[in-house]
Every structure is written in C-alpha cells, then in structure tokens.
Design a protein around this motif. Sequence first.
Motif, PDB file in Angstrom:
ATOM      1  N   GLY A 232      -4.530 -14.430   5.290  1.00 37.38           N
ATOM      2  CA  GLY A 232      -5.144 -13.898   6.504  1.00 37.38           C
ATOM      3  C   GLY A 232      -4.969 -12.399   6.642  1.00 37.38           C
ATOM      4  N   ASP A 233      -3.797 -11.894   6.285  1.00 41.49           N
ATOM      5  CA  ASP A 233      -3.543 -10.454   6.407  1.00 41.49           C
ATOM      6  C   ASP A 233      -4.424  -9.646   5.460  1.00 41.49           C
ATOM      7  OD1 ASP A 233      -1.657 -10.954   8.345  1.00 41.49           O
ATOM      8  OD2 ASP A 233       0.083 -10.598   7.066  1.00 41.49           O
ATOM      9  N   THR A 234      -4.693 -10.184   4.284  1.00 39.10           N
ATOM     10  CA  THR A 234      -5.587  -9.489   3.342  1.00 39.10           C
ATOM     11  C   THR A 234      -6.993  -9.396   3.913  1.00 39.10           C
ATOM     12  OG1 THR A 234      -4.283 -10.302   1.473  1.00 39.10           O
ATOM     13  CG2 THR A 234      -6.480  -9.465   0.991  1.00 39.10           C
ATOM     14  N   VAL A 235      -7.455 -10.487   4.499  1.00 37.57           N
ATOM     15  CA  VAL A 235      -8.783 -10.489   5.115  1.00 37.57           C
ATOM     16  C   VAL A 235      -8.829  -9.505   6.280  1.00 37.57           C
ATOM     17  CG1 VAL A 235     -10.485 -11.874   6.369  1.00 37.57           C
ATOM     18  CG2 VAL A 235      -9.300 -12.837   4.377  1.00 37.57           C
ATOM     19  N   ALA A 236      -7.776  -9.457   7.071  1.00 43.41           N
ATOM     20  CA  ALA A 236      -7.741  -8.524   8.201  1.00 43.41           C
ATOM     21  C   ALA A 236      -7.866  -7.083   7.719  1.00 43.41           C
ATOM     22  CB  ALA A 236      -6.457  -8.710   9.001  1.00 43.41           C
ATOM     23  N   PHE A 237      -7.219  -6.746   6.618  1.00 41.07           N
ATOM     24  CA  PHE A 237      -7.362  -5.394   6.077  1.00 41.07           C
ATOM     25  C   PHE A 237      -8.791  -5.127   5.647  1.00 41.07           C
ATOM     26  CE2 PHE A 237      -7.496  -2.582   2.351  1.00 41.07           C
ATOM     27  CZ  PHE A 237      -7.093  -1.400   2.972  1.00 41.07           C
ATOM     28  N   LEU A 238      -9.404  -6.075   4.928  1.00 38.18           N
ATOM     29  CA  LEU A 238     -10.785  -5.901   4.481  1.00 38.18           C
ATOM     30  C   LEU A 238     -11.744  -5.783   5.663  1.00 38.18           C
ATOM     31  CD1 LEU A 238     -10.929  -8.456   1.526  1.00 38.18           C
ATOM     32  CD2 LEU A 238     -10.947  -5.960   1.343  1.00 38.18           C
ATOM     33  N   ALA A 239     -11.387  -6.380   6.784  1.00 37.81           N
ATOM     34  CA  ALA A 239     -12.224  -6.322   7.978  1.00 37.81           C
ATOM     35  C   ALA A 239     -12.114  -4.991   8.705  1.00 37.81           C
ATOM     36  CB  ALA A 239     -11.842  -7.452   8.936  1.00 37.81           C
ATOM     37  N   SER A 240     -11.149  -4.207   8.365  1.00 31.96           N
ATOM     38  CA  SER A 240     -10.841  -3.005   9.129  1.00 31.96           C
ATOM     39  C   SER A 240     -11.584  -1.771   8.640  1.00 31.96           C
ATOM     40  CB  SER A 240      -9.337  -2.731   9.057  1.00 31.96           C
ATOM     41  OG  SER A 240      -8.996  -2.170   7.788  1.00 31.96           O
ATOM     42  N   PRO A 241     -11.667  -0.735   9.485  1.00 30.91           N
ATOM     43  CA  PRO A 241     -12.242   0.542   9.044  1.00 30.91           C
ATOM     44  C   PRO A 241     -11.484   1.152   7.869  1.00 30.91           C
ATOM     45  CG  PRO A 241     -12.140   0.455  11.442  1.00 30.91           C
ATOM     46  CD  PRO A 241     -11.374  -0.737  10.933  1.00 30.91           C
ATOM     47  N   ARG A 242     -10.230   0.808   7.708  1.00 32.84           N
ATOM     48  CA  ARG A 242      -9.449   1.360   6.602  1.00 32.84           C
ATOM     49  C   ARG A 242      -9.949   0.877   5.237  1.00 32.84           C
ATOM     50  NH1 ARG A 242      -4.865   4.159   7.763  1.00 32.84           N
ATOM     51  NH2 ARG A 242      -4.069   4.073   9.903  1.00 32.84           N
ATOM     52  N   ALA A 243     -10.724  -0.195   5.220  1.00 32.44           N
ATOM     53  CA  ALA A 243     -11.234  -0.747   3.957  1.00 32.44           C
ATOM     54  C   ALA A 243     -12.708  -0.396   3.747  1.00 32.44           C
ATOM     55  CB  ALA A 243     -11.049  -2.259   3.939  1.00 32.44           C
ATOM     56  N   SER A 244     -13.147   0.709   4.316  1.00 27.93           N
ATOM     57  CA  SER A 244     -14.571   1.039   4.303  1.00 27.93           C
ATOM     58  C   SER A 244     -15.119   1.360   2.920  1.00 27.93           C
ATOM     59  CB  SER A 244     -14.843   2.224   5.239  1.00 27.93           C
ATOM     60  OG  SER A 244     -14.101   3.361   4.829  1.00 27.93           O
ATOM     61  N   TYR A 245     -14.237   1.629   1.932  1.00 24.35           N
ATOM     62  CA  TYR A 245     -14.713   1.948   0.580  1.00 24.35           C
ATOM     63  C   TYR A 245     -14.560   0.769  -0.373  1.00 24.35           C
ATOM     64  CZ  TYR A 245     -16.210   5.410  -2.899  1.00 24.35           C
ATOM     65  OH  TYR A 245     -16.928   6.115  -3.836  1.00 24.35           O
ATOM     66  N   ILE A 246     -14.273  -0.391   0.165  1.00 28.01           N
ATOM     67  CA  ILE A 246     -14.176  -1.608  -0.644  1.00 28.01           C
ATOM     68  C   ILE A 246     -15.371  -2.493  -0.318  1.00 28.01           C
ATOM     69  CG2 ILE A 246     -12.804  -3.632  -1.234  1.00 28.01           C
ATOM     70  CD1 ILE A 246     -10.338  -2.120  -0.226  1.00 28.01           C
ATOM     71  N   THR A 247     -16.275  -2.641  -1.262  1.00 27.21           N
ATOM     72  CA  THR A 247     -17.433  -3.512  -1.052  1.00 27.21           C
ATOM     73  C   THR A 247     -17.949  -4.006  -2.390  1.00 27.21           C
ATOM     74  OG1 THR A 247     -19.515  -3.762   0.178  1.00 27.21           O
ATOM     75  CG2 THR A 247     -19.237  -1.717  -1.086  1.00 27.21           C
ATOM     76  N   GLY A 248     -18.609  -5.145  -2.349  1.00 19.01           N
ATOM     77  CA  GLY A 248     -19.106  -5.755  -3.577  1.00 19.01           C
ATOM     78  C   GLY A 248     -18.000  -6.257  -4.480  1.00 19.01           C
ATOM     79  N   SER A 249     -16.826  -6.481  -3.908  1.00 21.03           N
ATOM     80  CA  SER A 249     -15.657  -6.846  -4.709  1.00 21.03           C
ATOM     81  C   SER A 249     -15.282  -8.313  -4.537  1.00 21.03           C
ATOM     82  CB  SER A 249     -14.452  -5.977  -4.317  1.00 21.03           C
ATOM     83  OG  SER A 249     -14.671  -4.633  -4.658  1.00 21.03           O
ATOM     84  N   VAL A 250     -14.535  -8.798  -5.514  1.00 16.48           N
ATOM     85  CA  VAL A 250     -13.921 -10.118  -5.445  1.00 16.48           C
ATOM     86  C   VAL A 250     -12.414  -9.897  -5.435  1.00 16.48           C
ATOM     87  CG1 VAL A 250     -13.572 -12.328  -6.613  1.00 16.48           C
ATOM     88  CG2 VAL A 250     -15.828 -11.233  -6.668  1.00 16.48           C
ATOM     89  N   ILE A 251     -11.785 -10.227  -4.324  1.00 18.59           N
ATOM     90  CA  ILE A 251     -10.360  -9.972  -4.131  1.00 18.59           C
ATOM     91  C   ILE A 251      -9.587 -11.268  -4.333  1.00 18.59           C
ATOM     92  CG2 ILE A 251      -8.620  -9.026  -2.596  1.00 18.59           C
ATOM     93  CD1 ILE A 251     -10.881  -7.057  -3.265  1.00 18.59           C
ATOM     94  N   ARG A 252      -8.658 -11.251  -5.279  1.00 23.79           N
ATOM     95  CA  ARG A 252      -7.827 -12.426  -5.545  1.00 23.79           C
ATOM     96  C   ARG A 252      -6.540 -12.341  -4.729  1.00 23.79           C
ATOM     97  NH1 ARG A 252      -7.990 -12.928 -12.157  1.00 23.79           N
ATOM     98  NH2 ARG A 252     -10.112 -12.168 -12.474  1.00 23.79           N
ATOM     99  N   ILE A 253      -6.224 -13.409  -4.043  1.00 27.25           N
ATOM    100  CA  ILE A 253      -4.943 -13.522  -3.339  1.00 27.25           C
ATOM    101  C   ILE A 253      -4.264 -14.738  -3.938  1.00 27.25           C
ATOM    102  CG2 ILE A 253      -3.780 -13.657  -1.109  1.00 27.25           C
ATOM    103  CD1 ILE A 253      -7.227 -12.879  -0.616  1.00 27.25           C
ATOM    104  N   ASP A 254      -3.600 -14.532  -5.084  1.00 27.12           N
ATOM    105  CA  ASP A 254      -3.197 -15.681  -5.894  1.00 27.12           C
ATOM    106  C   ASP A 254      -1.808 -15.579  -6.506  1.00 27.12           C
ATOM    107  OD1 ASP A 254      -3.626 -13.716  -7.802  1.00 27.12           O
ATOM    108  OD2 ASP A 254      -4.772 -14.999  -9.157  1.00 27.12           O
ATOM    109  N   GLY A 255      -1.039 -14.568  -6.145  1.00 27.89           N
ATOM    110  CA  GLY A 255       0.300 -14.441  -6.711  1.00 27.89           C
ATOM    111  C   GLY A 255       0.314 -14.255  -8.213  1.00 27.89           C
ATOM    112  N   GLY A 256      -0.810 -13.779  -8.766  1.00 28.68           N
ATOM    113  CA  GLY A 256      -0.900 -13.579 -10.207  1.00 28.68           C
ATOM    114  C   GLY A 256      -1.265 -14.823 -10.984  1.00 28.68           C
ATOM    115  N   PHE A 257      -1.650 -15.899 -10.251  1.00 26.89           N
ATOM    116  CA  PHE A 257      -1.896 -17.197 -10.881  1.00 26.89           C
ATOM    117  C   PHE A 257      -2.995 -17.163 -11.924  1.00 26.89           C
ATOM    118  CE2 PHE A 257      -4.523 -21.154 -10.551  1.00 26.89           C
ATOM    119  CZ  PHE A 257      -3.665 -21.992 -11.247  1.00 26.89           C
ATOM    120  N   LEU A 258      -4.107 -16.507 -11.623  1.00 27.02           N
ATOM    121  CA  LEU A 258      -5.241 -16.487 -12.545  1.00 27.02           C
ATOM    122  C   LEU A 258      -4.962 -15.544 -13.705  1.00 27.02           C
ATOM    123  CD1 LEU A 258      -8.063 -16.434  -9.882  1.00 27.02           C
ATOM    124  CD2 LEU A 258      -7.530 -18.320 -11.424  1.00 27.02           C
ATOM    125  N   SER A 259      -5.062 -16.069 -14.907  1.00 23.97           N
ATOM    126  CA  SER A 259      -4.754 -15.256 -16.089  1.00 23.97           C
ATOM    127  C   SER A 259      -5.949 -14.418 -16.552  1.00 23.97           C
ATOM    128  CB  SER A 259      -4.291 -16.153 -17.251  1.00 23.97           C
ATOM    129  OG  SER A 259      -5.291 -17.100 -17.573  1.00 23.97           O
TER     130      SER A 259
END
Length: 261
Positions: A232-259
């Motif tokens: 939830g906290d990661t999504v909140a950051f992406l929702a904020s004005p502070r994340a205005s230069y992040i778009t078209g991205s795929v953000i993994r929140i996985d603890g490094g699980f995906l190799s």
Amino acid sequence: MDLYLNDKTALVFGAGGGLGGAIARSLATEGASVVVADIDAQAAAVTADAITQAGGRALALAWDIGDLSVTEARLQDVKSAFGPVDVLVNNTGGPPPTPAAGQAPEQWSKYFDMMVRSVIAVTDAVLPSMRERKWGRIITSTSSGIVAPIPNLGISNSLRLALVGWSKTLAREVGRDGITANIVLPGRIATGRIVFLDEQKAKRENRPVEEVTAESTASIPVGRYGEPREYGDTVAFLASPRASYITGSVIRIDGGFLSNV
C-alpha cells in the motif's frame, strides 16, 4: 516525507480485500480522501470504518466494477462526497486456478469482462476530468504472473498481461496532460489470496500447507512474505506528486522474489 495528497480524491477498487484495503489505508494515512469500492459492501465498510476511526476520510461504496451500467452513477456518488477522482487504483479479483488449455470460451469472456474490460471502461470514465485538471494517477494492480507466468494460473497470467500493454500505451497518450499510468505487481504478500494459493498447491501436490509455505518463503531473498502495508505504501508514493516522473512502468513489490531482470 509529505506526499502532498491532502487535497486528492482516491478511488480504490477491491478495497475490502487484503491488497486493496492496504492501499486504501495507506492513501488515507497520507491525507487522501478515499472511496473504498468493493463488490462486498460489508468488506468495504470494514475498511472505511478503520480509516475513519484512525482519523482519515473514507466512503464505502458497494460497487461491482464489472457492472458497467452503474459506473456513471457511482462516479457521481464519488464526486458528491469528495470531488472528482484524482487517483484511480484498478484492483480486481482474480479467476480460480486453471491451466491455460481446455478452458471454455465463456470462462475467458467472463474474466476478460471482469478483469480487463471493466478496468479500461472505468479508467476511460475518469480520464476526461483528469485531463481537464491536468493531473491524475492511474495505478493498476496485477500479478507477478505478468513477469513470470505462475503454473496453473493460465487465465490470470494471460488477462493480466493484457493490462500491461494497455497501461503502457495509455501512459504515452496522457503524459502531457499531467497524468501517469503505472502497473504494480505483488510478489508473495501475506493476504488471504496467498493463503488460498498455498492451500491449493498443497492439495494438488498432496503435501502439508506448512511445507508449501516454508518452501515459498525460502525462495524469497528477504526471507519472508511481504506485509500488505508495504504494498500500500508503494502505491501511495506512486499516487503522489512526488512520483510525477514515473509513468509507463511496472513496479515490483516482491522482496526480490522474481529472478527475471
């Protein structure tokens, strides 16, 4: 860090569940007014009550995102309560475990309507207002299956991947309007869905569920399942004005699980 969400209205689908509820609570903690939408009215009310008891602003709405006939009326409810949608979090339920082969066409159509068509339709409904105000966030929660297809989740892997192509294309179309569009995907986050999938795997393989869970945890570099709040906290950051230069991205929140790189 102030995320500057105090004047924003967020609409979160599936917010009566584990991941959606965590997203709704994180957005509310950062000051957003949150519309807690879920097909289960009671589950939505539980999340909304938790937010208001913590001092936040929330409205629970019984909303089946797949029922496009109610979209206009529900968006009017949102506007009447908090104003137009600034942050849209697309978060739908997933289909049951199935192989990719041998599924009836009706099954594909059913879950396409629920998981893809509905998301696109609701997004299209809120975009004109975002464009007019030159600000907006479209965040779509999917699955790690879009990066590394998960065995026996054939329908989910396929349909969620369609949303990645859509979101990437949308990001290029709306970027100059001050709108971002991103995909977030969970690894192993400790929700009821993960418990269910572990139980299903244990049943298929005739093993104790504790063994399956321990094996899964051992494969995660940080050595544990993620907490819903971390998602939830990661999504909140992406929702904020502070994340205005992040778009078209795929953000993994996985603890490094995906190799996968």
